[in-house]
Design an enzyme around this catalytic site. Structure first.
Site, PDB file in Angstrom:
ATOM      1  N   SER A 154       5.543  -8.448  -4.327  1.00 10.39           N
ATOM      2  CA  SER A 154       4.517  -8.396  -5.368  1.00 10.39           C
ATOM      3  C   SER A 154       4.691  -9.625  -6.248  1.00 10.39           C
ATOM      4  O   SER A 154       5.784 -10.220  -6.274  1.00 10.39           O
ATOM      5  CB  SER A 154       4.715  -7.120  -6.191  1.00 10.39           C
ATOM      6  OG  SER A 154       3.971  -7.194  -7.401  1.00 10.39           O
ATOM      7  N   TYR A 167       9.426  -1.075 -10.847  1.00 14.01           N
ATOM      8  CA  TYR A 167       8.618  -1.641  -9.754  1.00 14.01           C
ATOM      9  C   TYR A 167       8.967  -3.118  -9.564  1.00 14.01           C
ATOM     10  O   TYR A 167       9.251  -3.564  -8.445  1.00 14.01           O
ATOM     11  CB  TYR A 167       7.130  -1.459 -10.067  1.00 14.01           C
ATOM     12  CG  TYR A 167       6.198  -2.001  -9.012  1.00 14.01           C
ATOM     13  CD1 TYR A 167       5.883  -1.232  -7.894  1.00 14.01           C
ATOM     14  CD2 TYR A 167       5.636  -3.272  -9.128  1.00 14.01           C
ATOM     15  CE1 TYR A 167       5.016  -1.725  -6.918  1.00 14.01           C
ATOM     16  CE2 TYR A 167       4.779  -3.768  -8.160  1.00 14.01           C
ATOM     17  CZ  TYR A 167       4.465  -2.994  -7.067  1.00 14.01           C
ATOM     18  OH  TYR A 167       3.614  -3.475  -6.107  1.00 14.01           O
TER      19      TYR A 167
HETATM   20  P1  NDP Z   1      -1.013   2.854  -1.822  1.00 14.50           P
HETATM   21  O1  NDP Z   1      -0.490   3.665  -2.937  1.00 14.50           O
HETATM   22  O2  NDP Z   1      -2.478   2.836  -1.535  1.00 14.50           O
HETATM   23  O3  NDP Z   1      -0.270   3.237  -0.466  1.00 14.50           O
HETATM   24  C1  NDP Z   1       1.135   3.337  -0.440  1.00 14.50           C
HETATM   25  C2  NDP Z   1       1.579   4.059   0.809  1.00 14.50           C
HETATM   26  O4  NDP Z   1       2.999   4.269   0.721  1.00 14.50           O
HETATM   27  C3  NDP Z   1       0.935   5.424   0.950  1.00 14.50           C
HETATM   28  O5  NDP Z   1       0.572   5.628   2.290  1.00 14.50           O
HETATM   29  C4  NDP Z   1       2.046   6.357   0.517  1.00 14.50           C
HETATM   30  O6  NDP Z   1       1.993   7.625   1.108  1.00 14.50           O
HETATM   31  C5  NDP Z   1       3.280   5.621   1.006  1.00 14.50           C
HETATM   32  N1  NDP Z   1       4.465   6.137   0.315  1.00 14.50           N
HETATM   33  C6  NDP Z   1       4.677   6.185  -1.024  1.00 14.50           C
HETATM   34  N2  NDP Z   1       5.819   6.825  -1.281  1.00 14.50           N
HETATM   35  C7  NDP Z   1       6.342   7.197  -0.081  1.00 14.50           C
HETATM   36  C8  NDP Z   1       7.500   7.928   0.298  1.00 14.50           C
HETATM   37  N3  NDP Z   1       8.348   8.437  -0.598  1.00 14.50           N
HETATM   38  N4  NDP Z   1       7.721   8.134   1.605  1.00 14.50           N
HETATM   39  C9  NDP Z   1       6.862   7.661   2.525  1.00 14.50           C
HETATM   40  N5  NDP Z   1       5.751   6.989   2.236  1.00 14.50           N
HETATM   41  C10 NDP Z   1       5.485   6.763   0.934  1.00 14.50           C
HETATM   42  O7  NDP Z   1      -0.490   1.364  -2.110  1.00 14.50           O
HETATM   43  P2  NDP Z   1      -0.978  -0.063  -1.583  1.00 14.50           P
HETATM   44  O8  NDP Z   1      -1.566   0.046  -0.237  1.00 14.50           O
HETATM   45  O9  NDP Z   1      -1.709  -0.706  -2.673  1.00 14.50           O
HETATM   46  O10 NDP Z   1       0.446  -0.823  -1.503  1.00 14.50           O
HETATM   47  C11 NDP Z   1       1.107  -1.123  -0.316  1.00 14.50           C
HETATM   48  C12 NDP Z   1       2.248  -2.063  -0.648  1.00 14.50           C
HETATM   49  O11 NDP Z   1       1.729  -3.252  -1.224  1.00 14.50           O
HETATM   50  C13 NDP Z   1       3.238  -1.497  -1.673  1.00 14.50           C
HETATM   51  O12 NDP Z   1       4.540  -1.884  -1.309  1.00 14.50           O
HETATM   52  C14 NDP Z   1       2.820  -2.173  -2.956  1.00 14.50           C
HETATM   53  O13 NDP Z   1       3.890  -2.263  -3.865  1.00 14.50           O
HETATM   54  C15 NDP Z   1       2.377  -3.526  -2.450  1.00 14.50           C
HETATM   55  N6  NDP Z   1       1.460  -4.242  -3.336  1.00 14.50           N
HETATM   56  C16 NDP Z   1       0.182  -3.800  -3.553  1.00 14.50           C
HETATM   57  C17 NDP Z   1      -0.682  -4.502  -4.366  1.00 14.50           C
HETATM   58  C18 NDP Z   1      -2.084  -4.045  -4.627  1.00 14.50           C
HETATM   59  O14 NDP Z   1      -2.792  -4.700  -5.422  1.00 14.50           O
HETATM   60  N7  NDP Z   1      -2.571  -2.986  -4.030  1.00 14.50           N
HETATM   61  C19 NDP Z   1      -0.263  -5.765  -5.017  1.00 14.50           C
HETATM   62  C20 NDP Z   1       1.099  -6.139  -4.733  1.00 14.50           C
HETATM   63  C21 NDP Z   1       1.898  -5.397  -3.917  1.00 14.50           C
HETATM   64  P3  NDP Z   1       0.994   8.767   0.538  1.00 14.50           P
HETATM   65  O15 NDP Z   1      -0.372   8.281   0.861  1.00 14.50           O
HETATM   66  O16 NDP Z   1       1.392   9.949   1.284  1.00 14.50           O
HETATM   67  O17 NDP Z   1       1.250   8.833  -0.944  1.00 14.50           O
END
Ligand code: NDP
Length: 251
Positions: A154, A167
């Protein structure tokens, strides 16, 4: 070149690729995109119904049959990761790609007020779990001959900003883990490369939670990022190792 990368149709043909957090957001789109380019994807996540819907979409599109690994990264034990690695070895014999994508936002609050329990939870899911998972599958990555590991970082994992709390610190930790592994696994055959990728602002649930007042339509979709995700996962990025990359062109 990465941002305008045009992946050939069968880029990931016959590759076994695991995506964590494959049920939603960027991970969901990455899993479907990798499958559409020929990969057998292993869908890891905590909400089984979401993983099943990704599975169904991939099957319905006629792409290689995926596999589902239900796992909550918050509570999984060392043994769970090791058993999972054995199951992958039994079924596929190796692992060609690993996209560490799952993550949680935690609280956006000053350090002074940051809840210690939330801190531990965020650090565990975002940083320690990727360590445990990678540790368990390194032998399978070495068997690939051309494996790519991607850690999802990030902007605040490279330059911290106020109120991003655990985070930001967890993403700094991931950058460190990525650098360690890049140095450790990059032997003369260059057969396991390890990089970090910052998606940048992307239209997902997490982004909406972090910026509730923002118009989501101003951000690119996960689909828009896929050239970078494909480039880094596929054979055209061979030799790219230990880099901190951005999935979007920096403004
Ligand atoms: P979302 O919240 O849309 O998706 C995150 C995913 O991670 C979900 O499928 C969620 O599962 C899963 N997850 C969360 N906790 C757990 C857990 N304990 N065990 C297993 N799976 C888990 O996030 P994004 O798609 O936006 O983010 C994806 C990545 O990109 C992350 O690492 C985020 O930090 C990074 N990121 C995103 C940005 C953005 O603008 N969107 C910017 C910078 C970085 P469930 O659906 O079941 O909750």
């Amino acid at each position: 070149p990465m941002h305008s990368y045009q992946a050939p149709e069968g880029l990931l043909k016959d590759r076994i690729i695991m995506v964590t957090g494959a049920g939603d957001g960027i991970g969901r789109v990455a899993a479907k995109t990798y499958a559409a380019h020929g990969a057998t994807v292993i869908l890891l996540g905590r909400t089984i119904s979401k993983l099943e819907s990704v599975y169904d979409e991939i099957e319905a599109s006629g792409h290689p049959q995926p596999a589902i690994v239900p796992m909550n990264l918050e509570g999984a034990a060392v043994k769970d990761y090791e058993e999972m690695a054995m199951t992958i070895e039994d079924n596929f014999g190796r692992l060609d790609g690993l996209l560490h994508n799952a993550g949680i936002l935690g609280d956006r609050t000053p350090v002074e007020l940051y809840d210690p329990e939330t801190w531990n939870k965020v650090m565990h899911i975002n940083a320690t779990a990727p360590f445990l998972l990678t540790r368990a599958v390194i032998p399978l990555l070495r068997l690939s001959g051309d494996a790519s590991v991607i850690f999802t970082s990030s902007g605040v994992g490279r330059q911290a900003r106020a109120y991003w709390g655990a985070y930001a610190v967890s993403k700094f930790a991931l950058e460190g883990l990525s650098q360690l592994l890049a140095d450790e696994l990059d032997d003369e055959r260059h057969n396991v490369r390890v990089n970090s990728l910052n998606p940048g602002a992307t239209r997902t649930n997490m982004r909406a939670r972090a910026y509730p007042a923002e118009n989501p339509m101003k951000n690119p979709t996960p689909e828009d990022l896929m050239p970078s995700y494909l480039y880094l996962m596929g054979p055209d990025s061979k030799g790219v190792n230990g880099q901190q990359l951005d999935a979007q062109v920096k403004k």
